[in-house]
Design a protein around this motif. Structure first.
Motif, PDB file in Angstrom:
ATOM      1  N   VAL A 239       0.844  -1.208   0.000  1.00 18.96           N
ATOM      2  CA  VAL A 239       0.000   0.000   0.000  1.00 18.96           C
ATOM      3  C   VAL A 239       0.873   1.249   0.000  1.00 18.96           C
ATOM      4  O   VAL A 239       2.040   1.191   0.393  1.00 18.96           O
ATOM      5  N   PRO A 240       0.349   2.378  -0.457  1.00 20.43           N
ATOM      6  CA  PRO A 240       1.126   3.620  -0.460  1.00 20.43           C
ATOM      7  C   PRO A 240       1.608   3.959   0.947  1.00 20.43           C
ATOM      8  O   PRO A 240       0.900   3.692   1.928  1.00 20.43           O
ATOM      9  N   ALA A 241       2.792   4.546   1.032  1.00 19.41           N
ATOM     10  CA  ALA A 241       3.435   4.774   2.327  1.00 19.41           C
ATOM     11  C   ALA A 241       2.507   5.478   3.326  1.00 19.41           C
ATOM     12  O   ALA A 241       2.442   5.107   4.499  1.00 19.41           O
ATOM     13  N   LYS A 242       1.751   6.456   2.835  1.00 16.33           N
ATOM     14  CA  LYS A 242       0.973   7.227   3.814  1.00 16.33           C
ATOM     15  C   LYS A 242      -0.280   6.476   4.271  1.00 16.33           C
ATOM     16  O   LYS A 242      -0.960   6.903   5.195  1.00 16.33           O
ATOM     17  N   ALA A 243      -0.567   5.348   3.623  1.00 19.66           N
ATOM     18  CA  ALA A 243      -1.767   4.602   4.011  1.00 19.66           C
ATOM     19  C   ALA A 243      -1.413   3.354   4.815  1.00 19.66           C
ATOM     20  O   ALA A 243      -2.278   2.558   5.162  1.00 19.66           O
ATOM     21  N   VAL A 244      -0.128   3.178   5.141  1.00 21.35           N
ATOM     22  CA  VAL A 244       0.290   1.947   5.816  1.00 21.35           C
ATOM     23  C   VAL A 244      -0.380   1.821   7.182  1.00 21.35           C
ATOM     24  O   VAL A 244      -0.984   0.799   7.509  1.00 21.35           O
TER      25      VAL A 244
END
Ligand code: SF4
Ligand code: SF4
Ligand code: SF4
Lengths: 291, 277
Positions: free
Chosen positions: A176-181
């Motif tokens: 998943v995108p880093a900011k959604a981890v």
């Protein structure tokens, strides 16, 4: 639980476009690969942008030769949407389990007949003993983003597979995108506690409600302007020889209310009733009310 | 089910408006808003001038005043100053409010009296026979412009905004949901709220300009609709059979909203705070 390096199983993730079916399939595959398993995956994602069916079949084990799950060989079906999960029920092994979101999304293609067409599948689930229904969007919202509903269901699935939480977390972090981890990991962990959250049994859920629409026309108020005739998406109004409208096929009315709102003479009333499931079999719209 | 239907004076219905007249749709939406907003109509007063639009107050079972041509706002001003606790809604047309009563309109806006003024803009004087109105767009045919209109029309919303109104919006009969929201917000707003509502005169404007019947005219409002969802959008450009534009492009939605003391507050009127919002 089985030895994670020896397990052999078939999983299907089913949903509609935009729900993250492919992503979920990739995460499962990553976890299996981390355990040195052989993985084969097949995906169907035509029309996904427009809300069409999307599914991923994942087969894994020490050695796997084909990607397609045979009838009667499906161990787990994960449905991000009711009806999509239903399609896979015939493939389940007798012990197969379904994790399904109580979310219902009617695809545009089913809207051709907007009144009937989507009725019976909740009842199929009602009868099935191995269905675990979870209000995944609600849990996902708790995690912080309703879009993580798919990961909630992965969390639920993970409790039945022998892989460690860390392996799953790693795969998610990677995918998943880093900011959604963070939010995805929260959703995953909430999903792992699905037993606390599972909708007891569907039979105890509120009964599906049936929408019935009544149309009323105040004939003496109608001036025959033809607005309702042209505005009704179902084409159910027609002007008669007296220049007053009549309904041609009132049973097709979806209760959209356009005719009522646009009648300059306030001659039309669209009255919508929500009735409980006794009427379900009559083939009317079912509005699922989770709570 | 339109909950507003119970607010109609049933013995007066059906109303006198022509088949397909857009004013009826605004009436439909207005009563819906009133029924949802107010538990009783006792605190609501509807004031209208003269014209097809103004006739609609006669069908609503609230406190209603049907006054003289162009003077709805003057009557409403007097009413509101003496009964500041009332919610006063002025129903006027473009001929009534902008033509005959244009001066009253700008001064009411300037004073920022807490009124809601809904102007039914059908670009013509309907009741008197389809004459040129100050809102008739360039080149349009009316009873008094058989060779097409040569005068520039008013942008009612810009005019009233410049005059000092604190809430200005524009809606259209074709979009009852947007209109419902606009009327609701206009009533809730404290201060002079003005709505320019594009409606259709099927009988004169539609016929003279060969724009078709009720639903054709209504659907013509749909052109250029996408931006409207944002609350701001474009009014479709409509052309006559010779290709001349007869409906200008105008923005839709809430166009202006500010807060400034109302006249009631400036005058310290007792009872004003009791107005139901
Ligand atoms: S919109 Fe109303 S007035 Fe016009 S034809 Fe339909 S029912 Fe009659
Ligand atoms: S509510 Fe009216 S416009 Fe909508 S489908 Fe029914 S009859 Fe047609
Ligand atoms: S004359 Fe025009 S504005 Fe007046 S009721 Fe008829 S259509 Fe409506």
């Amino acid at each position: 639980m089985k030895d994670p390096t020896q397990i052999r199983a078939n999983v299907v993730i089913a949903g509609v476009g935009g729900q993250g079916v492919i992503l979920a399939g990739n995460i499962i595959s990553d976890v299996c690969i981390a355990y040195g398993l052989d993985v084969k995956k097949a995906e169907v994602h035509g029309m996904s942008q427009r809300g069409g069916s999307v599914s991923a079949q994942i087969r894994f084990g020490p050695e796997v030769h084909g990607a397609l799950v045979e009838k009667g060989r499906l161990d787990w079906a994960v449905g991000f949407e009711w009806a999509e999960a239903l399609r896979w029920m015939p493939l389940l092994t007798p012990k197969g389990t379904v994790f399904v979101s109580t979310q219902e999304m009617i695809p545009p293609i089913a809207l051709k007949d907007r009144v009937s067409g989507t009725v019976d599948y909740p009842l199929e689930f009602l009868r099935h003993p191995r269905v675990r229904a979870i209000d995944a969007p609600l849990v996902a919202k708790e995690a912080g983003n309703v879009k993580t509903a798919g990961v909630v269901l992965l969390g639920a699935l993970s409790t039945e597979l022998p892989f460690s939480r860390e392996a799953w977390a790693q795969a998610i972090t990677h995918r998943v995108p880093a900011k959604a981890v963070d939010v995805n990991l929260r959703a995953f962990d909430l999903g792992r506690r699905w037993k606390e959250r599972v909708t007891p049994h569907l039979a105890q859920m509120p009964q599906p409600l049936v929408r019935q629409v009544e149309l009323h026309l105040e004939e003496s108020w109608c001036k025959g302007c033809g607005i309702c005739v042209n505005v009704c998406p179902e084409r159910i109004w027609m002007l008669n020889e007296k220049d007053v409208v009549e309904t041609v096929a009132p049973e097709r009315c979806t209760g959209c209310g356009l005719c009522e709102k646009l009648c300059p003479d306030l001659a039309i009333d669209v009255i919508t009733h929500l009735n409980s499931s006794a009427m379900v079999h009559e083939g009317r719209n079912v509005l699922w009310q989770p709570n | 089910m339109n909950p507003g239907k119970q607010l109609l004076r049933q013995d007066m219905m059906p109303h006198i408006l022509c088949p397909g007249c857009g004013h009826g749709i605004v009436l439909n939406t207005l009563v819906r808003v009133l029924a949802k907003r107010f538990t009783s109509m006792d605190q609501v007063a509807l004031v209208a001038g003269i014209g097809c639009s103004s006739r609609i107050v006669g069908y609503i079972d609230a406190n209603t005043l049907h006054t003289t041509h162009g003077r709805a706002l003057s009557f409403a001003t007097g009413l509101k100053l003496s009964r500041p606790e009332l919610t006063v809604i002025v129903i006027t047309g473009d001929g009534d409010g902008l033509g005959i009563g244009g001066n009253h309109l700008i001064h009411a806006a300037r004073r920022n009296l807490d009124l809601t003024c809904i102007l039914f803009n059908n670009e013509t004087y309907g009741m008197t026979g389809g004459q040129l109105a100050p809102t008739t767009v360039l080149r349009a045919f009316t009873t008094t412009t058989p060779y097409g209109n040569k005068e520039k029309s008013f942008d009612a919303a810009e005019l009233v905004k410049a005059a000092g109104a604190t809430f200005v919006g524009r809606g259209q009969a074709y979009r009852p949901d947007l209109l419902e929201e606009l009327i609701d917000r206009a009533i809730a707003h404290r201060g002079f709220s003005f709505l320019d509502v594009m409606t259709d005169c099927t009988e004169y404007f539609g016929r003279k300009n060969a724009l078709g019947g009720g639903s054709d005219l209504l659907f013509s409002q749909a052109r250029g609709e996408e931006a409207i969802a944002q609350g701001l959008g474009e009014w479709p450009e409509l052309r006559d059979p010779d290709g001349f534009p007869i409906r200008e492009t105008v923005p839709m939605g809430v166009l202006h909203e500010v807060n400034r003391p109302t006249l009631e507050e400036m005058m310290g009127l007792a009872g004003y705070d009791a107005r139901e919002e």
